[in-house]
Write a protein that holds these residues in place. Structure first.
Motif, short mmCIF file in Angstrom:
data_model
loop_
_atom_site.label_atom_id
_atom_site.label_comp_id
_atom_site.label_asym_id
_atom_site.label_seq_id
_atom_site.Cartn_x
_atom_site.Cartn_y
_atom_site.Cartn_z
N PRO A 163 0.82 -1.23 0.00
CA PRO A 163 0.00 0.00 0.00
C PRO A 163 0.85 1.27 0.00
N ARG A 164 0.22 2.38 -0.39
CA ARG A 164 0.90 3.67 -0.50
C ARG A 164 1.44 4.07 0.88
N PRO A 165 2.70 4.48 0.94
CA PRO A 165 3.28 4.91 2.22
C PRO A 165 2.50 6.09 2.83
N GLY A 166 2.20 6.00 4.13
CA GLY A 166 1.51 7.06 4.84
C GLY A 166 0.01 7.00 4.75
N ALA A 167 -0.53 6.07 3.97
CA ALA A 167 -1.99 5.97 3.83
C ALA A 167 -2.60 5.29 5.05
N CYS A 168 -3.84 5.68 5.34
CA CYS A 168 -4.58 5.03 6.42
C CYS A 168 -5.08 3.66 5.94
N ILE A 169 -5.49 2.86 6.88
CA ILE A 169 -6.09 1.57 6.52
C ILE A 169 -7.48 1.84 5.94
N ASP A 170 -7.65 1.58 4.64
CA ASP A 170 -8.93 1.82 3.96
C ASP A 170 -9.36 0.54 3.24
N ASN A 171 -10.37 0.66 2.39
CA ASN A 171 -10.89 -0.52 1.69
C ASN A 171 -9.83 -1.18 0.82
N HIS A 172 -8.98 -0.37 0.18
CA HIS A 172 -7.92 -0.91 -0.68
C HIS A 172 -6.94 -1.75 0.14
N ALA A 173 -6.55 -1.26 1.32
CA ALA A 173 -5.62 -2.01 2.17
C ALA A 173 -6.27 -3.27 2.71
N ARG A 174 -7.52 -3.19 3.06
CA ARG A 174 -8.20 -4.36 3.61
C ARG A 174 -8.31 -5.48 2.58
N LYS A 175 -8.51 -5.11 1.32
CA LYS A 175 -8.59 -6.12 0.27
C LYS A 175 -7.28 -6.88 0.14
N LYS A 176 -6.18 -6.21 0.47
CA LYS A 176 -4.86 -6.84 0.39
C LYS A 176 -4.49 -7.55 1.69
N GLY A 177 -5.42 -7.56 2.65
CA GLY A 177 -5.18 -8.28 3.88
C GLY A 177 -4.58 -7.47 5.00
N PHE A 178 -4.51 -6.14 4.84
CA PHE A 178 -3.94 -5.28 5.88
C PHE A 178 -5.10 -4.62 6.64
N THR A 179 -5.44 -5.16 7.80
CA THR A 179 -6.57 -4.63 8.57
C THR A 179 -6.15 -3.62 9.63
N LYS A 180 -4.88 -3.56 9.94
CA LYS A 180 -4.34 -2.58 10.89
C LYS A 180 -2.91 -2.27 10.51
N THR A 181 -2.38 -1.19 11.08
CA THR A 181 -1.03 -0.74 10.68
C THR A 181 0.05 -1.73 11.10
N LEU A 182 -0.20 -2.54 12.10
CA LEU A 182 0.78 -3.56 12.51
C LEU A 182 1.01 -4.59 11.42
N ASP A 183 0.07 -4.66 10.47
CA ASP A 183 0.18 -5.64 9.38
C ASP A 183 0.94 -5.11 8.18
N LEU A 184 1.23 -3.81 8.14
CA LEU A 184 1.84 -3.22 6.95
C LEU A 184 3.24 -3.77 6.72
N PRO A 185 3.63 -3.92 5.45
CA PRO A 185 4.95 -4.48 5.13
C PRO A 185 6.07 -3.49 5.47
N ASP A 186 7.26 -4.05 5.78
CA ASP A 186 8.40 -3.22 6.15
C ASP A 186 8.83 -2.27 5.03
N LYS A 187 8.61 -2.71 3.78
CA LYS A 187 9.01 -1.85 2.66
C LYS A 187 8.22 -0.54 2.67
N THR A 188 6.94 -0.62 2.95
CA THR A 188 6.11 0.59 3.04
C THR A 188 6.52 1.43 4.24
#
Length: 762
Positions: free
Chosen positions: A369-394
């Motif tokens: 997901p885009r760096p700095g973005a909040c958890i939205d519908n786009h992130a949830r579709k990719k399996g990221f339901t909270k910021t703890l789930d975001l990848p290290d690259k982002t």
């Protein structure tokens, strides 16, 4: 040669003549027809003796109170009348806390006190309060019950919530029970942070890429998550200034910024642990012609007329150079801010020539997901339901590159208001509904000189309706708070309460209509300027905001002339106040325009006639001109005073003045001759000598003193010879026919001089 008696008689005669000199009927400067007292703004003022810095406010409309934080105290004031103090509680530092503060190099009188800086309402109706506490910030809970303010005295650490330095800018916001703050977290104020205080503290990174010598200004919660089709989160926006990293300059350049974080941000799992994963910042642009350096934001205010998409931020800006006072107001739509944060490219640091770092636009593909973005519908579709789930690259990307390339543009890409000679400090915005039902944003702007300006933008045209001097000049306004149509103004010295819908100050129809105040309209039935509300929306009311059309006003007849007489050489002032702030005065003498000269000085509210002569006689008229409207205000008939006996009276005054001058000259000569003669005869000692100048031929060698005479000589000796340590000085008193004064010692021990009445010349 005059005798002493004649000399005294002449002196008394001169004093008598001087006391009988006639007073002129007019002073040299005549100020005609001014009102006996200035019209006040009708405000209320509160100040408690011994307390200062009234700069923190919390509006408790549920309690009908204004909670006011000052230095070492918190007050509860009646919201309708701030002069009515309902309660107060002292919260001062202990003697030991003050000593510790002083030992660290701070000033005991000003810095080592407890400045109240945080005041927010809790969910249970109590209040959360923090103070600097002599550079050891502390927080507590405050409650109001039974007419009393009470601190719970369960103080907790205020580090990161409240500033150490009472004079350092900060910002805070309470959102769903969580306190968001932007301040410094150490004693020296060199570690800035934006932090959320909960069980799990989330804060900014301690690098200059995130915050570089910032000056925090304003914080706001925007509920973007409500009915958002993208499933986005609420945002916390922070406005501040900081030293720019993206400019190539030999000197530091400051810029205005807006940053934002997401309310649901929990930090990262490995990268950015307990740090914001959604912190982004962008430059805030407030363009003003011919100004090269970026203007710096001093205060912000946001208002929404519906859901979050209608929110608008209003900001006041000043120049970076302290030597010039130049201010502007810019407005920003929340939609434009959101677009920059969601679509702008990023800036990234690049090393140049192995040492120099340059920030430039990052054009490579971004992580998803885009760096700095909040958890939205786009992130949830990719399996990221909270910021703890975001990848290290982002997360690593946002850790190194939180700065966006695109700036947030002001509405219309220009400033709403630009004013020179004035430094803006604070702003709030009210909504006024006009006679036609249209809503207008009324800007209330505090200044460094202690005044409040009231301005409205009508379809691109800025109208400043009035400027009220609230505090003495040089007393800056530090805080503004608005409740309905009541404005609360805070400074170091006190708090003022003003009504922003007061229409009684407009006394004529032209004045009322041309002021273009959305709160006011002219009522043809009552013949007065009235506040537009549900009871005054009638067909008999006149209001024209955009066009300023006063053609419906009743015609104004010519003003009745006032007869004024003046003496030759007088300075005459003829007052004439224009009908509105936008109007100009137009003066005529006998139907011809008056042009400024050495004799005629045209001021904004009067005409000054300097050194008036017979040529100033005539009929004067003053008209108020605004656009195509011209209305006569006042008229004067001036005539140099030439009543019966005037010439004889002036001649008599001049003759007496000449006589007095001549007698003063003669008296001065006589006094000089008297001094010389007495010095020659030895009656007066020279400053350098203690004996007589010339001894007489007869001396008094007999020392035939009675006991009473001895006592008299004791008093005399103590007066004459201040350096003698003897109880009885050996004083020779020589009596000759040249002596004309005898010494008499009274029962009180005081020496008096008695005149010897004879006919001898002095």
């Amino acid at each position: 040669m005059l005798t002493a008696k004649e000399f005294l008689l002449v002196s008394r005669l001169i004093l008598h003549l001087n006391s009988q000199s006639p007073e002129p009927p007019f002073s040299r400067t005549a100020n005609y027809l001014e009102s006996p007292e200035a019209q006040g703004n009708g405000g209320l003022f509160f100040r408690e003796e011994g307390f200062w810095n009234y700069t923190t406010m919390l509006l408790r409309e549920d309690l009908n109170m204004l909670i006011l934080g000052a230095r070492d105290a918190i007050f509860a004031l009646d919201l309708d009348d701030i002069t009515a103090k309902k309660a107060m509680v002292n919260w001062s530092v202990t003697e030991q806390q003050q000593k510790d503060c002083v030992s660290k190099g701070k000033d005991a009188t000003n810095e080592c006190k407890n400045y109240i800086r945080i005041l927010h309402k809790n969910k249970d109706g109590s209040m959360y309060v923090c103070g600097t506490k002599a550079f050891n910030p502390s927080c507590d809970n405050l409650s109001y019950a039974n007419g009393t303010l009470n601190l719970q005295k369960k103080q907790e650490e205020g580090k990161g919530k409240c500033p150490f330095d009472p004079f350092q800018r900060y910002s805070s916001e309470m959102v769903d029970g969580a306190l968001y703050t932007a301040t410094a977290t150490n004693f020296r104020g060199l570690e800035p942070v934006m932090m959320r205080s909960t069980d799990e503290i989330i804060r900014t990174e301690s690098t200059s890429a995130w915050l570089n010598e910032p000056n925090f200004v304003y914080m706001a919660h925007i509920p973007e998550g409500e009915s958002n089709p993208e499933g986005d989160d609420d945002k916390i926006y922070l406005f501040f200034t900081e030293t720019a990293v993206e400019y190539d300059s030999y000197t530091k350049v400051d810029v205005s910024r807006v940053a934002r974080v997401c309310k649901g941000d929990l930090g990262g799992q490995r990268t950015l642990q307990k740090k914001w994963t959604s912190f982004l910042k962008a430059r805030l642009d407030c363009p003003v012609l011919n100004i090269n350096l970026p203007l710096l934001v001093q205060d912000m205010f946001h208002m929404c007329q519906g859901d979050w998409t209608t929110c608008v931020f209003y900001g006041v800006f000043t120049l970076q150079l302290d030597s010039a006072q130049y201010s502007a107001v810019c407005a920003y739509k929340i939609e434009d801010i959101k677009t920059v944060f969601s679509e702008s490219k990023f800036k990234a640091p690049f090393t140049v020539e192995t040492s120099f770092v340059k920030w430039a636009m990052y054009s490579t593909e971004l992580p998803d997901p885009r760096p700095g973005a909040c958890i939205d519908n786009h992130a949830r579709k990719k399996g990221f339901t909270k910021t703890l789930d975001l990848p290290d690259k982002t997360l690593q990307f946002i850790k190194d590159k939180p700065l966006l390339d695109q700036a947030v543009s002001a509405i219309g890409k220009r400033a709403l208001l630009v004013k020179s000679g004035t430094a803006f400090t604070r702003i709030v915005v009210a909504i006024a509904t006009a006679l036609n039902g249209r809503r207008h944003h009324v800007m209330l702007i505090g200044t460094k000189s202690g005044s409040v300006m009231k301005a409205v933008n009508y379809e691109g045209e800025m109208v400043i309706m009035e400027e009220i001097q609230v505090f003495e000049p040089s007393e800056p306004i530090k805080i503004l708070r608005l409740s309905n149509t009541t404005l609360y103004v805070g400074s170091e010295v006190g708090v003022a309460q003003l009504s922003i819908s007061e229409c009684g100050r407009y006394h004529a129809c032209l004045d009322c209509v041309l002021a273009r105040d959305p709160y006011c309209g002219w009522d043809l039935n009552t013949g007065r300027c009235s506040t537009i509300d549900s009871t005054h929306r009638t067909s008999t009311m006149i209001q024209s905001l955009s066009a300023g059309d006063a053609s419906q006003c009743p015609p104004i007849g010519g003003s009745k002339s006032d007869n004024i007489s003046f003496f030759h050489g007088n300075t005459v002032k003829l007052p004439c106040q224009p009908y509105s702030n936008l109007a100009k005065v137009h003066w005529q003498l006998n139907g011809q325009p008056i042009r400024p000269s050495d004799t005629f000085q045209i001021l904004s509210d009067s005409l000054m006639i300097v050194n008036a002569s017979a040529e100033a006689d005539g009929h004067y008229t003053c008209s108020s001109v605004e656009g195509k409207y011209k209305a006569q205000h006042v008229a004067y008939d001036l005539k140099m005073w030439s009543g019966p006996g005037t010439t004889a009276f002036l001649s008599d005054v001049k003759e007496k003045e000449n006589t007095l001058v001549a007698m003063v000259v003669i008296l001065s000569l006589i006094l000089a001759m008297l001094v010389i003669w007495n010095l020659y005869k030895g009656h007066l000692p020279l400053p350098c000598c203690h004996s007589r100048v010339k001894d007489t031929t007869n001396t008094c060698g007999d020392e035939r003193f009675s006991a009473n005479q001895a006592q008299q000589q004791k008093v005399a000796s103590s007066t004459v010879n201040m350096n003698s340590n003897n109880n009885y000085a050996n004083i020779q008193r020589c009596s000759t026919e040249t002596d004309r004064l005898s010494t008499t010692v009274g029962s009180s021990g005081q020496i008096s001089l008695r005149y010897i009445d004879d006919e001898s010349e002095i």
